[in-house]
Write an enzyme that holds these catalytic residues in place. Sequence first.
Site, PDB file in Angstrom:
ATOM      1  N   HIS A  96      40.169 -17.317 -61.175  1.00 20.34           N
ATOM      2  CA  HIS A  96      40.605 -17.454 -59.640  1.00 20.34           C
ATOM      3  C   HIS A  96      42.144 -18.039 -59.909  1.00 20.34           C
ATOM      4  CE1 HIS A  96      40.791 -21.453 -60.057  1.00 20.34           C
ATOM      5  NE2 HIS A  96      41.431 -21.787 -59.079  1.00 20.34           N
TER       6      HIS A  96
HETATM    7  C1  UD1 Z   1      43.796 -22.550 -54.089  1.00 21.94           C
HETATM    8  C2  UD1 Z   1      44.731 -23.175 -55.215  1.00 21.94           C
HETATM    9  C3  UD1 Z   1      44.395 -23.536 -56.475  1.00 21.94           C
HETATM   10  C4  UD1 Z   1      42.595 -23.816 -56.227  1.00 21.94           C
HETATM   11  C5  UD1 Z   1      41.738 -22.496 -55.174  1.00 21.94           C
HETATM   12  C6  UD1 Z   1      40.093 -23.145 -55.325  1.00 21.94           C
HETATM   13  C7  UD1 Z   1      47.482 -23.305 -54.662  1.00 21.94           C
HETATM   14  C8  UD1 Z   1      48.266 -22.936 -54.870  1.00 21.94           C
HETATM   15  N1  UD1 Z   1      46.147 -22.485 -55.664  1.00 21.94           N
HETATM   16  O1  UD1 Z   1      43.850 -20.288 -54.876  1.00 21.94           O
HETATM   17  O2  UD1 Z   1      44.687 -24.904 -57.166  1.00 21.94           O
HETATM   18  O3  UD1 Z   1      42.299 -23.527 -57.400  1.00 21.94           O
HETATM   19  O4  UD1 Z   1      42.574 -22.827 -54.663  1.00 21.94           O
HETATM   20  O5  UD1 Z   1      40.251 -21.678 -54.902  1.00 21.94           O
HETATM   21  O6  UD1 Z   1      46.898 -24.356 -53.332  1.00 21.94           O
HETATM   22  N2  UD1 Z   1      41.358 -16.245 -49.531  1.00 21.94           N
HETATM   23  C9  UD1 Z   1      40.634 -15.473 -48.574  1.00 21.94           C
HETATM   24  N3  UD1 Z   1      40.159 -16.201 -47.799  1.00 21.94           N
HETATM   25  C10 UD1 Z   1      40.123 -17.600 -48.073  1.00 21.94           C
HETATM   26  C11 UD1 Z   1      41.015 -18.042 -49.206  1.00 21.94           C
HETATM   27  C12 UD1 Z   1      41.850 -17.110 -49.834  1.00 21.94           C
HETATM   28  O7  UD1 Z   1      40.319 -14.229 -48.569  1.00 21.94           O
HETATM   29  O8  UD1 Z   1      39.129 -18.544 -47.544  1.00 21.94           O
HETATM   30  C13 UD1 Z   1      42.646 -15.239 -50.244  1.00 21.94           C
HETATM   31  C14 UD1 Z   1      43.618 -14.611 -49.871  1.00 21.94           C
HETATM   32  O9  UD1 Z   1      43.653 -13.017 -49.899  1.00 21.94           O
HETATM   33  C15 UD1 Z   1      44.474 -15.500 -50.032  1.00 21.94           C
HETATM   34  C16 UD1 Z   1      44.186 -15.475 -51.362  1.00 21.94           C
HETATM   35  O10 UD1 Z   1      42.995 -15.495 -51.310  1.00 21.94           O
HETATM   36  O11 UD1 Z   1      45.926 -15.284 -50.259  1.00 21.94           O
HETATM   37  C17 UD1 Z   1      44.712 -17.221 -52.426  1.00 21.94           C
HETATM   38  O12 UD1 Z   1      45.223 -18.404 -51.246  1.00 21.94           O
HETATM   39  P1  UD1 Z   1      45.162 -19.582 -52.231  1.00 21.94           P
HETATM   40  O13 UD1 Z   1      44.942 -20.565 -50.533  1.00 21.94           O
HETATM   41  O14 UD1 Z   1      46.391 -18.999 -51.525  1.00 21.94           O
HETATM   42  O15 UD1 Z   1      45.527 -19.481 -53.233  1.00 21.94           O
HETATM   43  P2  UD1 Z   1      44.183 -19.993 -54.029  1.00 21.94           P
HETATM   44  O16 UD1 Z   1      44.121 -18.505 -55.342  1.00 21.94           O
HETATM   45  O17 UD1 Z   1      42.682 -20.244 -53.482  1.00 21.94           O
END
Ligand code: UD1
Length: 367
Positions: A212
Site C-alpha cells: 500500500h
Molecule cells: C495510511 C498511513 C500508512 C499506514 C496505512 C495503513 C499516512 C500518511 N499513511 O496509509 O502509514 O501504513 O494507513 O493502512 O497516514 N481509503 C479508503 N478507505 C479507507 C481509507 C483509505 O478507500 O477507509 C483510500 C482512499 O482512497 C484514500 C487512500 O485509501 O484516499 C489513502 O488513505 P490514507 O488514509 O490517506 O493513507 P493510507 O494509504 O491508508
Amino acid sequence: MRKLIYLVAGARPNFMKIAPIIRELNKWSDRIYFQLIHTGQHYDHDMSEVFFIELGVPPPDHHLECGGGSHAEQTAKIMLAFEQVCLQQRPDCVLVVGDVNSTLACSIVAKKLQVPVAHVEAGLRSGDIAMPEEINRLVTDSISDWFFCTERAGVENLVREGKPSKEVFHVGNVMVDNLLYQKQKLDIMPPNAFSTSVHKSRLGRYGVVTLHRPSNVDNSQELLNIVMALNAIAQNIPLVFTVHPRTGNKLKNLQTELSKNITILGPQPYMEFLNLWKDAAVVLTDSGGLQEETTALGVPCLTLRHNTERPITVEQGTNTLVGTDPVSIMQATLAVLERPTKRGMKPALWDGKAAERIVSQLSICLE
Ligand code: UD1
C-alpha cells in the site's frame, strides 16, 4: 486528582497499537482515565469498525470523521476538529501512536495548546524523507515530550537528535503486545471459525502479499514491476493478496492482469489475516507493522522497499529488504521457498508487556 489522557487513533495500524494501551489503562482507573479519539482517517468498515470490535477497543468518545482528501486536507481537517475536542475538556496528556497523518495532526494541536504529547513508537527513522510517514515521524518527535521506543535504534536516533535521554524510554512493542494477545485467542478457536482457513486448505503451501505504500502503488511503473514479480512467483507458489483500498484503485487502472494463481481478497479483519499469514511460507509486504509481526512469530518476510525504519527486524528478525526490482523480488522469494535462511530471534522487550511499561512510566511523567 485523576489525570485525563486523550488517546488518538485514526488508521488501521493505530487501532492495534491502542488496544493493549487501553487494556492496561483500565487497570489504572483510580489514577488515570482516558478518552478515545477516532479521527476517521480510515473510514471504510473493513479498515476501521471491524478492528474496534475484534480488538476489544471501546467505541470512541469522539469521532472526528476526517477521512479522505489529500494529505494537507486530511491533516488540516483533523487539526481543526481535534482542537475543538481539546478545548472542550483539556487533557493532561495526548498520546499518539505510530506515524500516520492523524499522529502528526493531533500532536501539533496538542503541543500548541501546551498539552504534553506522548509518542508511542517514537524515534524510528527510514532516512527516506520522500515517505509521508518519515515526515510525520520527524515532526511528531520534534515536539513530543515523552518518547516510547520499540527498539534501541529508536532511542539512539532520538538521543542523536538532541532529545533528553531521561524522556526517552525503551519499552518494547505494543503491536507485538496486541499480536500475542490475539494469537492466544486464535490458538483456541477452531480453524473453521475463519473464512481464510478455506484458502489455506485449498492452497496448502502459500505466500501472502500486502502492498500500500504510495511509492510502490501510486507510480504505475513501480506497481507494474511488482505485479510482474508476483505473477512470476505465482508460477511456483500460490499467493494470497489482501488488497488495501488505495492499491485496489490503482490496480483497476493497470494495463495488466494478476495471475490466476493469486487469490485476491479485500482488507481482512485482524484475526482472519493473522490466521492467514502466521502459516505462510513467505510474506511479501511493504507494511511497517507486518515486518515486526512476522519477526515476532518467526515467519519469513520480504520487504518490498529499499529501506526500513525498523532495522531490528532485519538485524535480528526474519525480515529481508528486497527493494522493488522484479528480478530481485523473484530471486529472493525463490531462495526463501527453497530454504529459509533467517531463523530470526525475538527482539528485546517484544514480550507482550510494552503497554504495561508505557502506562507505568506515563503515570510517573504525569505526576
Ligand atoms: C495510511 C498511513 C500508512 C499506514 C496505512 C495503513 C499516512 C500518511 N499513511 O496509509 O502509514 O501504513 O494507513 O493502512 O497516514 N481509503 C479508503 N478507505 C479507507 C481509507 C483509505 O478507500 O477507509 C483510500 C482512499 O482512497 C484514500 C487512500 O485509501 O484516499 C489513502 O488513505 P490514507 O488514509 O490517506 O493513507 P493510507 O494509504 O491508508
